[in-house]
Scaffold this motif. Structure first.
Motif, mmCIF file in Angstrom:
data_model
loop_
_atom_site.group_PDB
_atom_site.id
_atom_site.type_symbol
_atom_site.label_atom_id
_atom_site.label_comp_id
_atom_site.label_asym_id
_atom_site.label_seq_id
_atom_site.Cartn_x
_atom_site.Cartn_y
_atom_site.Cartn_z
ATOM 1 N N ALA A 1 6.218 4.285 -1.816
ATOM 2 C CA ALA A 1 5.712 5.858 -2.151
ATOM 3 C C ALA A 1 4.469 6.174 -2.030
ATOM 4 C CB ALA A 1 6.377 5.860 -3.500
ATOM 5 N N ALA A 2 3.389 5.110 -2.521
ATOM 6 C CA ALA A 2 1.948 5.489 -2.470
ATOM 7 C C ALA A 2 1.481 5.350 -1.131
ATOM 8 C CB ALA A 2 1.331 4.320 -3.192
ATOM 9 N N ILE A 3 1.983 4.864 -0.005
ATOM 10 C CA ILE A 3 1.279 4.585 1.101
ATOM 11 C C ILE A 3 2.001 5.661 2.186
ATOM 12 C CG2 ILE A 3 0.539 2.681 2.890
ATOM 13 C CD1 ILE A 3 0.587 0.782 0.790
ATOM 14 N N PRO A 4 1.217 6.220 2.851
ATOM 15 C CA PRO A 4 1.979 7.297 3.792
ATOM 16 C C PRO A 4 1.915 6.792 5.074
ATOM 17 C CG PRO A 4 -0.313 8.148 3.668
ATOM 18 C CD PRO A 4 -0.168 6.869 2.619
ATOM 19 N N ALA A 5 2.243 5.570 5.560
ATOM 20 C CA ALA A 5 2.457 4.931 6.897
ATOM 21 C C ALA A 5 3.406 5.432 7.574
ATOM 22 C CB ALA A 5 2.638 3.271 6.658
ATOM 23 N N ASP A 6 3.465 5.839 8.660
ATOM 24 C CA ASP A 6 4.556 6.317 9.549
ATOM 25 C C ASP A 6 5.641 5.433 9.985
ATOM 26 O OD1 ASP A 6 3.326 9.025 9.882
ATOM 27 O OD2 ASP A 6 1.893 7.803 11.134
ATOM 28 N N VAL A 7 5.105 4.199 10.060
ATOM 29 C CA VAL A 7 5.824 3.053 10.456
ATOM 30 C C VAL A 7 5.802 1.776 9.583
ATOM 31 C CG1 VAL A 7 6.386 1.439 12.377
ATOM 32 C CG2 VAL A 7 5.912 3.725 12.932
ATOM 33 N N TRP A 8 6.456 1.070 9.274
ATOM 34 C CA TRP A 8 6.198 -0.153 8.470
ATOM 35 C C TRP A 8 6.848 -1.222 9.228
ATOM 36 C CZ3 TRP A 8 4.360 -0.570 3.332
ATOM 37 C CH2 TRP A 8 3.957 0.713 2.566
ATOM 38 N N SER A 9 6.118 -2.431 9.086
ATOM 39 C CA SER A 9 6.119 -3.754 9.673
ATOM 40 C C SER A 9 6.553 -4.955 8.497
ATOM 41 C CB SER A 9 5.520 -3.997 10.861
ATOM 42 O OG SER A 9 4.211 -4.603 10.505
ATOM 43 N N ALA A 10 7.257 -6.086 8.760
ATOM 44 C CA ALA A 10 7.313 -6.905 7.739
ATOM 45 C C ALA A 10 7.009 -8.427 8.483
ATOM 46 C CB ALA A 10 8.682 -6.961 7.307
ATOM 47 N N ASN A 11 6.311 -9.122 8.130
ATOM 48 C CA ASN A 11 6.115 -10.522 8.396
ATOM 49 C C ASN A 11 7.222 -11.377 7.514
ATOM 50 O OD1 ASN A 11 4.032 -9.585 9.987
ATOM 51 N ND2 ASN A 11 2.517 -10.341 8.464
ATOM 52 N N VAL A 12 8.210 -11.849 8.190
ATOM 53 C CA VAL A 12 9.218 -12.412 7.577
ATOM 54 C C VAL A 12 9.440 -14.017 7.629
ATOM 55 C CG1 VAL A 12 11.837 -12.417 7.077
ATOM 56 C CG2 VAL A 12 10.440 -10.223 7.853
ATOM 57 N N TYR A 13 9.321 -14.745 6.619
ATOM 58 C CA TYR A 13 9.753 -16.107 6.692
ATOM 59 C C TYR A 13 10.644 -16.672 5.671
ATOM 60 C CZ TYR A 13 5.426 -15.882 9.627
ATOM 61 O OH TYR A 13 4.744 -15.875 10.911
#
Length: 159
Positions: free
Chosen positions: A92-104
């Motif tokens: 909610a606090a960060i207005p990124a258009d796209v999110w990515s995840a580093n997943v392990y």
């Protein structure tokens, strides 16, 4: 060029305020922003796990950098690379258009994609993934099992 063969890039232009400044990120955008291979700008790498910002918070820094990048290049989206999925408050606090995840998570993504779909309609991509090559059962590296697990994860991504 690679672009002529359909290769596009996600350009990371800001790591954190201990290494970069907002003006450095904008300078990077201006330096390569006219290249057609750049599909979006990316900031950070797992700030929720390790943030070495110069006294600021990753939320405040993300907001400042995103605003500056959008002003410098309103034609491209800005992504943020997260460690796993963001919390509701970070999202909610960060207005990124796209999110990515580093997943392990081990040999499977588990509920990652359904969890994201329940959380947001924003675009999402996997920026890193993998499994540990050290086997606790064998007390040594197990490259054969590691290759099979990472191969299984790749098949999950492309299916």
């Amino acid at each position: 060029t690679l672009w002529a063969h359909g290769i596009y890039v996600i350009m990371t232009v800001y790591y954190d305020s201990a290494f970069d400044s907002v003006s450095m990120a904008v300078d990077r955008v201006c330096a390569v922003g006219s290249h057609p291979a750049v599909i979006l700008w990316n900031i950070f790498n797992e700030p929720n796990f390790v943030y070495r910002g110069g006294g600021g918070s990753y939320v405040a820094d993300a907001n400042q950098v995103i605003a500056a990048l959008k002003a410098a290049d309103p034609s491209r989206p800005v992504a943020i690379s997260w460690g796993e999925l963001p919390t509701a408050s970070d999202f909610a606090a960060i207005p990124a258009d796209v999110w990515s995840a580093n997943v392990y998570r081990g040999p499977s993504f588990g509920s990652l994609f359904t969890d994201w779909a329940a959380r947001s309609a924003k675009p999402f991509f996997i920026s890193e993934y993998g499994a540990d090559s050290f086997s606790a059962a064998l007390n040594r590296e197990d490259q054969e099992t590691h290759a099979a697990e990472v191969g299984s994860m790749l098949r999950q991504l492309v299916s």
